[in-house]
Scaffold this motif. Structure first.
Motif, PDB file in Angstrom:
ATOM      1  N   SER B 155      41.032  34.108  38.244  1.00  0.00           N
ATOM      2  CA  SER B 155      41.236  34.488  39.643  1.00  0.00           C
ATOM      3  C   SER B 155      41.875  35.874  39.761  1.00  0.00           C
ATOM      4  CB  SER B 155      42.080  33.447  40.384  1.00  0.00           C
ATOM      5  OG  SER B 155      43.453  33.616  40.102  1.00  0.00           O
ATOM      6  N   GLY B 158      38.172  40.961  39.329  1.00  0.00           N
ATOM      7  CA  GLY B 158      37.545  41.511  40.529  1.00  0.00           C
ATOM      8  C   GLY B 158      36.394  40.662  41.042  1.00  0.00           C
ATOM      9  N   HIS B 161      37.475  38.158  43.640  1.00  0.00           N
ATOM     10  CA  HIS B 161      37.678  38.729  44.975  1.00  0.00           C
ATOM     11  C   HIS B 161      36.344  39.026  45.658  1.00  0.00           C
ATOM     12  CE1 HIS B 161      38.789  41.359  48.211  1.00  0.00           C
ATOM     13  NE2 HIS B 161      38.077  42.324  47.669  1.00  0.00           N
ATOM     14  N   GLU B 162      35.450  39.680  44.944  1.00  0.00           N
ATOM     15  CA  GLU B 162      34.177  40.064  45.558  1.00  0.00           C
ATOM     16  C   GLU B 162      33.371  38.831  45.965  1.00  0.00           C
ATOM     17  OE1 GLU B 162      31.808  43.137  43.818  1.00  0.00           O
ATOM     18  OE2 GLU B 162      33.528  44.296  43.146  1.00  0.00           O
ATOM     19  N   CYS B 164      34.539  35.679  46.679  1.00  0.00           N
ATOM     20  CA  CYS B 164      35.160  34.992  47.820  1.00  0.00           C
ATOM     21  C   CYS B 164      34.909  35.770  49.102  1.00  0.00           C
ATOM     22  CB  CYS B 164      36.665  34.851  47.609  1.00  0.00           C
ATOM     23  SG  CYS B 164      37.109  33.645  46.371  1.00  0.00           S
ATOM     24  N   ASN B 165      35.001  37.073  48.981  1.00  0.00           N
ATOM     25  CA  ASN B 165      34.839  37.916  50.167  1.00  0.00           C
ATOM     26  C   ASN B 165      33.433  37.793  50.751  1.00  0.00           C
ATOM     27  OD1 ASN B 165      35.976  40.011  51.893  1.00  0.00           O
ATOM     28  ND2 ASN B 165      34.418  41.321  50.967  1.00  0.00           N
ATOM     29  N   SER B 193      49.775  36.478  38.906  1.00  0.00           N
ATOM     30  CA  SER B 193      49.797  36.849  40.319  1.00  0.00           C
ATOM     31  C   SER B 193      51.200  36.708  40.875  1.00  0.00           C
ATOM     32  CB  SER B 193      48.850  35.915  41.098  1.00  0.00           C
ATOM     33  OG  SER B 193      49.068  36.077  42.486  1.00  0.00           O
ATOM     34  N   ARG B 201      45.472  32.612  48.948  1.00  0.00           N
ATOM     35  CA  ARG B 201      44.556  33.755  48.993  1.00  0.00           C
ATOM     36  C   ARG B 201      43.345  33.482  49.877  1.00  0.00           C
ATOM     37  NH1 ARG B 201      43.925  35.118  42.657  1.00  0.00           N
ATOM     38  NH2 ARG B 201      45.773  36.404  42.377  1.00  0.00           N
ATOM     39  N   TYR B 205      40.122  35.596  52.949  1.00  0.00           N
ATOM     40  CA  TYR B 205      38.661  35.574  52.946  1.00  0.00           C
ATOM     41  C   TYR B 205      38.108  34.763  54.116  1.00  0.00           C
ATOM     42  CZ  TYR B 205      39.742  37.146  48.257  1.00  0.00           C
ATOM     43  OH  TYR B 205      40.257  37.837  47.204  1.00  0.00           O
TER      44      TYR B 205
END
Lengths: 325, 344
Positions: B155, B158, B161-162, B164-165, B193, B201, B205
C-alpha cells in the motif's frame, strides 16, 4: 484518394476501428473533450461517447495497468500516453506487466492492447517530452514496437496494431504530425509488422532509420544525390519484429551503411542494427558501418536541440567519410 | 476495528453471525487446509522439491473470510501471492499451484473457467489490473465484482494510489482487500505509513474504508460481503484493512529471528484465527476432537493427492521457453528457438 497528415490518418484509423469493433476503447489524458493535446482523438468522444473515449486521471501507470485489466475483461484498449518520455512513470506496467502477460499466464491472458505515444524532438517542447527511449522497451521482448513515419503507414500500422492479438507500443513521430499531407486510402487496410519500407533506392549507401529520423535520411539522400551519390533509405517501421532480411540484402548490395536515430548513441537500437549487419553482411562491407545519433548527454534545452539531434548535414558528412574510406 | 468474535471465540454482545454454522465449518476446513499446505510446502521446499514459498500462516481468517464473499462463477480474484486458500476456493487446483512453485512452464496455467489472475510478485502491480477488469465488467454490463489482495507494504507503492484513485473516479466494482500483517519482510507497519489507519486512506479516493479484525473469520466475511454487495449494486469500490499478523517467515528465504521480538509472536499466537473459529464452533456443538481428526485426515489425503499429481506432471521441454511469447514468434525468436533446439 483523400490526403491526410499523420494526425488525420491516426484519427481516421481510430474512427474506422471503433466503428467496426465495439470492444475498442480509447483512454488517456485529455483524449476526450479536448481531443488529445495533438488532437489525434478530436471528435471521437462526441461520436462514440464518454464510455469509449475516456479522459483518465493524470497517472500513467494506471492508464497502462487498467488497460491490461480492460483487455482481460474482454475489451480492446487503445491507451494514449501524451509523450513517450512520460512512459517512464508507467515503465513497469508497460514492460514487465503488459509485455509479459501472455507469457506469465501460460497463454491464458493474451493482451490486445495498443499504447500510443508521440516521440522525438525538434519542436522545442519542455524537457522530458521529446526523449526517444524506444530502445528501452526492446529489452522487454514480448512487446511489439511500431514507429510509422508517414500518413499512409500511420493509418495502416495503427489498424494492424489494434487488431494484433498482442500488445503493441505505437510510437508516433511528433515532429512530422502536421508536416504535410499525403494520399491515404479512405478504406480499411493494414500495413503488416516486420516488413521494412524502402523509401528510396540507391546503389552507393544504405541509410537505416525509423520514426522521424527517416525524414532526416530522405533529406540527406536528396543532398547526396546532388553530389552524385545514390542512397537507399530504409524505414524499419517496426523494431519488434525486426526485418533483418531487407537491411541485410540492401547492405549486401551497397556495401555501406549509416544507421540514424534520435536516441543517444550508446546502447541505442542502432547498435543492434550494426551488430545484425556485422553478423550477416560482413563480407559485403566496403567500409565500417556508421551511426549518426544524438549525443550521450541529457536532452539539451530547446535552443540547442538542433545541434543535438541527428541532422541531414551530419548524415551527409558521415556518408562522405564512408565513401572516401 | 470491527469484530464479531473475541479471541476466545465468543460472539460479542449483540453480534449476529453472518454465516450459518455449516458455512463456518466450510471456512474452517479451508483454513485448516491452508495451514497444512504451509507445513507441507515448507517441508518440500527444504527438501529442494519446491521453489521459494510464502506461507499464509496467521492470516487464514482474512483470506478465507473475504473469499467466502465471492461467487466464483462471475467474480474475479486478483491475488498478490499470500492468498492461496482464496485461489483454491475460486477453483484453482492445488496441484497447479505446486507446479508453478516447481517452475513448470505449462501445467500451472489457470483453467479457462477460473476467473483469476496469476499470483503477482511485483507488489501492488496487480491493483491497476484489478481496477481495469472491474471497470471493463461494468462497461460491458456484467455483474461481476473483483476482489484484489495486497499487503500494508504494497500500500506504500504508487500503483496502490493510482489504482484506488481511478477506481473511485470510474466507480469500478472492486474490493481492495489489504492484509495488514504488520511485516513487509523485516519492515514493520509503523515504517510504512504515518497514517494511524490505512483504511482511512479510502476517504481520499471517495470510497468507504473499514478496519476489521483480520483474525476474525466472521467479521472479515461480513465486511467483505458488504463491500461485494456495494460493488455489485454499482456503488463502486471499497477498501478493507484486515488487521492480522504474519505468524511465520515472509518466505522460505527469510529469517525473522533477526528482526522479530519473540514476545510479539507469542502475543499473535494467542490471537490465532483458527483456534478462534474452533472455539466458536465448539461452543455451538459443531466441533470436537473426532471431527478435527476427520478433517485433518481428509486434508492430509487431499494434499498427498495434489503433491503426487504435481510430481507426475510431464517434465518441461526446453522448447517451451518460446511458448506464449506472442501469438506468433518473430523471425528472430523463431531463429533463436531453432538454435536452442539444435536445428539452426
Amino acid at each position: 484518394m483523400p490526403e491526410m497528415n499523420i494526425i488525420e490518418a491516426i484519427r481516421d484509423a481510430l474512427t474506422l476501428e471503433m466503428t467496426r469493433d465495439e470492444r475498442v476503447i480509447v483512454l488517456g489524458l485529455d483524449v476526450g473533450r479536448l481531443g488529445g493535446v495533438f488532437r489525434t482523438t478530436d471528435g471521437l468522444q462526441e461520436r462514440f461517447g464518454k464510455d469509449r473515449v475516456v479522459d483518465t486521471p493524470l497517472a500513467e501507470a494506471v492508464i497502462i495497468g487498467s488497460a491490461i485489466g480492460l483487455a482481460i475483461s474482454g475489451m480492446v484498449p487503445v491507451a494514449e500516453i501524451q509523450f513517450l518520455g512520460f512512459t517512464h512513470q508507467a515503465f513497469h506496467q508497460m514492460g514487465a506487466q503488459l509485455g509479459r502477460f501472455r507469457y506469465r499466464s501460460r497463454g491464458r491472458f493474451p493482451l490486445p492492447v495498443t499504447v500510443r505515444a508521440p516521440m522525438g524532438g525538434g519542436t522545442k517542447t519542455p524537457e522530458f517530452h521529446p526523449d526517444a527511449i524506444e530502445a528501452q522497451f526492446v529489452q522487454y521482448p514480448a512487446l511489439k514496437i511500431a514507429l510509422p513515419s508517414n500518413p499512409y503507414d500511420a493509418k495502416g500500422m495503427l489498424l494492424q496494431a489494434i487488431r494484433d492479438p498482442d500488445p503493441v507500443l505505437f510510437i508516433e513521430p511528433e515532429r512530422l504530425y502536421r508536416k504535410g499531407r499525403a494520399e491515404v486510402p479512405a478504406e480499411d487496410y493494414t500495413v503488416p509488422f516486420g516488413k521494412a519500407r524502402i523509401a528510396r533506392e540507391g546503389k552507393d549507401v544504405t541509410l537505416v532509420a525509423w520514426s522521424a529520423a527517416v525524414e532526416v535520411c530522405e533529406r540527406a539522400a536528396e543532398q547526396l544525390a546532388t553530389e552524385g551519390v545514390q542512397a537507399t533509405v530504409i524505414d524499419l517501421r517496426t523494431l519488434v519484429p525486426l526485418d533483418e532480411e531487407t537491411i541485410v540484402k540492401s547492405v549486401e548490395s551497397t556495401g555501406r551503411c549509416v544507421v540514424v536515430h534520435e536516441a543517444p548513441l550508446s546502447a541505442g537500437f542502432g547498435a543492434e542494427i550494426v551488430a545484425t549487419l556485422q553478423e550477416n553482411a560482413f563480407y559485403s562491407l566496403d567500409a565500417p558501418i556508421a551511426r549518426v545519433a544524438s549525443y550521450d548527454t541529457p536532452y539539451p534545452p530547446a535552443s540547442l536541440e538542433s545541434h543535438w539531434l541527428p541532422s541531414p548535414e551530419r548524415v551527409v558528412r558521415q556518408v562522405r567519410k564512408l565513401l572516401s574510406a | 476495528m470491527f469484530q464479531l468474535l473475541d479471541p476466545a471465540g465468543r460472539l460479542r454482545n449483540g453480534a449476529k453471525p453472518p454465516l450459518d454454522d455449516e458455512f463456518v465449518l466450510e471456512g474452517l476446513r479451508w483454513m485448516l487446509l491452508s495451514r497444512a499446505i504451509d507445513a507441507r510446502a515448507t517441508a518440500l521446499q527444504r527438501q529442494g522439491r519446491l521453489g521459494v514459498f510464502s506461507p499464509v500462516l496467521g492470516q487464514e481468517a482474512a483470506v478465507v473470510g473475504s473469499a467466502l464473499a465471492l461467487d466464483p462463477s462471475r467474480d474475479w480474484l486478483v491475488p498478490q501471492y499470500r492468498e492461496l486458500p482464496a485461489m483454491l476456493m475460486h477453483g484453482y487446483p492445488l496441484h497447479k499451484h505446486l507446479l508453478n512453485l516447481m517452475g513448470n512452464p505449462v501445467e500451472g496455467r489457470i483453467p479457462d473457467d477460473v476467473l483469476m489472475l496469476p499470483t503477482q510478485v511485483a507488489l501492488a502491480a496487480q491493483l491497476p489490473h484489478a481496477v481495469g477488469i472491474a471497470w471493463g465488467l461494468k462497461l460491458q454490463g456484467k455483474d461481476g465484482v473483483v476482489m484484489t489482495y495486497f499487503g500494508e507494504g504494497a500500500s506504500s507503492e504508487g500503483d496502490f494510489h493510482e489504482a484506488c484513485n481511478l477506481a473511485g473516479v470510474v466507480k469500478a466494482p472492486v474490493v481492495f482487500f489489504l492484509q495488514n500483517n504488520n511485516w513487509a519482510i523485516s519492515t514493520p507497519r509503523q515504517l510504512q505509513s504515518g497514517a494511524a489507519s490505512l483504511a482511512d486512506r479510502a476517504a481520499g479516493y471517495g470510497m468507504p474504508g473499514v478496519q476489521v479484525d483480520g483474525n476474525d473469520l466472521l467479521a472479515v466475511n461480513q465486511v467483505s460481503r458488504e463491500a461485494v454487495a456495494r460493488a455489485r449494486a454499482g456503488e463502486g469500490p471499497s477498501l478493507i484493512e484486515a488487521i492480522t499478523y504474519r505468524m511465520s517467515f515472509h518466505n522460505t528465504t527469510d529469517n525473522p529471528s533477526k528482526y522479530q521480538d519473540p514476545a510479539e509472536l507469542e502475543a499473535a499466537r494467542a490471537r490465532d484465527p483458527i483456534a478462534r473459529v474452533q472455539a466458536y464452533l465448539k461452543g455451538r456443538g459443531m466441533w470436537d476432537e473426532k471431527r478435527e481428526q476427520e478433517f485433518e485426515q481428509a486434508i492430509s489425503e487431499e494434499i498427498d493427492a495434489a503433491v503426487a499429481k504435481a510430481q507426475k506432471a510431464p517434465v518441461p521441454n526446453r522448447s517451451q521457453i518460446f511458448d506464449n511469447v506472442f501469438a506468433e514468434l518473430t523471425p528472430r525468436q523463431a531463429a533463436q528457438r531453432r538454435e536452442l533446439l539444435g536445428e539452426g
